[in-house]
Design a protein around this motif. Structure first.
Motif, mmCIF file in Angstrom:
data_model
loop_
_atom_site.group_PDB
_atom_site.id
_atom_site.type_symbol
_atom_site.label_atom_id
_atom_site.label_comp_id
_atom_site.label_asym_id
_atom_site.label_seq_id
_atom_site.Cartn_x
_atom_site.Cartn_y
_atom_site.Cartn_z
ATOM 1 N N THR A 138 0.791 -1.229 0.000
ATOM 2 C CA THR A 138 0.000 0.000 0.000
ATOM 3 C C THR A 138 0.827 1.284 0.000
ATOM 4 N N MET A 139 1.942 1.299 0.708
ATOM 5 C CA MET A 139 2.760 2.507 0.770
ATOM 6 C C MET A 139 4.198 2.141 1.140
ATOM 7 N N ILE A 140 5.052 3.129 1.094
ATOM 8 C CA ILE A 140 6.486 2.938 1.342
ATOM 9 C C ILE A 140 6.751 3.053 2.839
ATOM 10 N N THR A 141 7.531 2.122 3.374
ATOM 11 C CA THR A 141 7.814 2.101 4.803
ATOM 12 C C THR A 141 8.792 3.211 5.197
ATOM 13 N N GLY A 142 8.759 3.553 6.488
ATOM 14 C CA GLY A 142 9.586 4.637 6.988
ATOM 15 C C GLY A 142 11.077 4.451 6.790
ATOM 16 N N LEU A 143 11.567 3.209 6.821
ATOM 17 C CA LEU A 143 12.993 2.972 6.636
ATOM 18 C C LEU A 143 13.468 3.393 5.250
ATOM 19 N N LEU A 144 12.544 3.482 4.291
ATOM 20 C CA LEU A 144 12.901 3.827 2.917
ATOM 21 C C LEU A 144 12.474 5.232 2.530
ATOM 22 N N ALA A 145 11.804 5.934 3.425
ATOM 23 C CA ALA A 145 11.127 7.175 3.062
ATOM 24 C C ALA A 145 12.028 8.394 3.147
ATOM 25 N N THR A 146 11.748 9.356 2.273
ATOM 26 C CA THR A 146 12.384 10.668 2.341
ATOM 27 C C THR A 146 11.696 11.490 3.434
ATOM 28 N N PRO A 147 12.324 12.565 3.907
ATOM 29 C CA PRO A 147 11.663 13.407 4.920
ATOM 30 C C PRO A 147 10.301 13.925 4.475
ATOM 31 N N LEU B 71 2.332 -7.785 -14.872
ATOM 32 C CA LEU B 71 2.950 -9.103 -14.776
ATOM 33 C C LEU B 71 2.533 -9.993 -15.942
ATOM 34 N N ILE B 72 3.433 -10.859 -16.333
ATOM 35 C CA ILE B 72 3.100 -11.874 -17.328
ATOM 36 C C ILE B 72 2.584 -13.098 -16.586
ATOM 37 N N GLY B 73 1.319 -13.438 -16.828
ATOM 38 C CA GLY B 73 0.750 -14.593 -16.150
ATOM 39 C C GLY B 73 -0.006 -14.196 -14.892
ATOM 40 N N PRO B 74 -0.869 -15.066 -14.385
ATOM 41 C CA PRO B 74 -1.701 -14.774 -13.212
ATOM 42 C C PRO B 74 -0.915 -14.879 -11.908
ATOM 43 N N VAL B 75 -1.404 -14.166 -10.914
ATOM 44 C CA VAL B 75 -0.848 -14.239 -9.563
ATOM 45 C C VAL B 75 -1.947 -14.785 -8.655
ATOM 46 N N ALA B 76 -1.741 -15.987 -8.139
ATOM 47 C CA ALA B 76 -2.790 -16.648 -7.354
ATOM 48 C C ALA B 76 -3.014 -15.965 -6.008
ATOM 49 N N GLU B 77 -1.937 -15.421 -5.419
ATOM 50 C CA GLU B 77 -2.038 -14.819 -4.100
ATOM 51 C C GLU B 77 -2.654 -13.421 -4.196
ATOM 52 N N THR B 78 -3.435 -13.065 -3.174
ATOM 53 C CA THR B 78 -4.029 -11.735 -3.098
ATOM 54 C C THR B 78 -3.494 -11.013 -1.872
ATOM 55 N N PRO B 79 -2.747 -9.911 -2.036
ATOM 56 C CA PRO B 79 -2.227 -9.179 -0.876
ATOM 57 C C PRO B 79 -3.360 -8.630 -0.029
ATOM 58 N N LEU B 80 -3.269 -8.838 1.279
ATOM 59 C CA LEU B 80 -4.313 -8.383 2.189
ATOM 60 C C LEU B 80 -3.844 -7.241 3.086
ATOM 61 N N SER B 81 -2.564 -7.216 3.443
ATOM 62 C CA SER B 81 -2.104 -6.211 4.392
ATOM 63 C C SER B 81 -0.594 -6.080 4.350
ATOM 64 N N VAL B 82 -0.132 -4.973 4.902
ATOM 65 C CA VAL B 82 1.302 -4.756 5.115
ATOM 66 C C VAL B 82 1.768 -5.671 6.241
#
Length: 282
Positions: free
Chosen positions: A121-130, A209-220
């Protein structure tokens, strides 16, 4: 089973009491139980005093050794499950001060060697700019300057060569316009820069993506070694310490990882998306 958030993480003393009572009911000493379960007597003592929260597998071993069955065993295992699960609600964190949460994360990061971040959903604080950090906290009331400073301070851990990080981000997480176009372009450039660190593996799961992705992301979620998983929701975070939960999330992570692009391919995508933001501000 259904959990009451108010009781999660608060069942250690109850669990300690019932395990101690079961041992006494069986007429066993701590030494005898420790030998039967291949544990130290100190570990058994710490479990019974509530100083140590036992893993589910430890409780299963103890119950089997003591011959506890049926309803009793079921209720004790339910207590063990609750004791290994913690709910940290967003409002409670706000009352204590979000900077305190950053201190807790820093302590956890200090004792962790391998990190796995799944970020749909979003970029984590360890990777974020100010700028990205400030914009991500904009919906919170009050002075966020301490929290921003703590988040940015925690980024120093990326420089610790004894620790290893894998970040998986979906394209949506990378491109979600949380900040201004210029700030987003700088944020994507930051991701590309961090991806070059030798102890960091940063991948993006593109929508094309090329091809289907069976998994569905639910949360961080973040996996800390094999110690615990933190699952984030809109209103708080669920802390899971049961080894079965940790293993399940590690397996999920590996499946998502198989769909990600890394290295130069990843940096190429980040560069293209950064240019899109750059053109938006012109």
């Amino acid at each position: 089973m259904t959990f009451d958030p108010e009781t999660l993480g608060q069942s250690r003393s109850d669990l300690a009491g019932v395990l101690k009572n079961e041992r006494k009911r069986a007429g066993w000493t701590q030494v005898r139980l420790a030998k039967r379960c291949n544990m130290s007597q100190t570990r058994v003592s710490n479990i019974e005093s509530g100083k140590l929260t036992p893993a589910i597998v430890d409780v299963e071993l103890i119950l089997e050794a003591l011959g506890a069955e049926g309803t009793v065993a079921t209720e004790i295992l339910a207590l063990a499950r609750a004791a290994n699960t913690e709910w940290q609600d967003h409002w409670g964190s706000q009352r204590r001060g979000l900077d305190k949460k950053q201190n807790e994360l820093a302590r956890l990061e200090a004792v962790t060697t391998e990190f796995r971040f799944f970020l749909p959903t979003m970029i984590t604080g360890l990777l974020a700019t100010p700028d990205y950090v400030r914009d991500s906290l904009s919906r919170n009331s009050g002075d966020m300057s301490k929290t921003v400073a703590k988040k940015l301070e925690r980024q120093q851990i990326l420089m610790d060569s004894s620790k290893f990080f894998t970040f998986l981000l979906t394209e949506q997480a990378v491109r979600w316009p949380l900040a201004s176009p210029l700030a987003m372009a700088m944020q994507l450039d930051r991701l590309a820069s961090v991806s070059r660190l030798p102890n960091v593996r940063l991948g993006v799961i593109p929508l094309g993506l090329i091809g289907p992705v069976a998994e569905t992301p639910l949360s961080v979620f973040t996996v800390y070694d094999r110690r615990l998983v933190q699952v984030e929701t809109h209103t708080g975070a669920l802390i899971l310490r049961d080894h079965r939960d940790v293993s399940a999330y590690r397996e999920d992570f590996e499946r998502y990882e198989s769909h990600a692009v890394f290295g130069e391919d990843c940096r190429s995508l980040l560069g293209d998306w950064s240019m899109i933001f750059t053109r938006q501000r012109q």
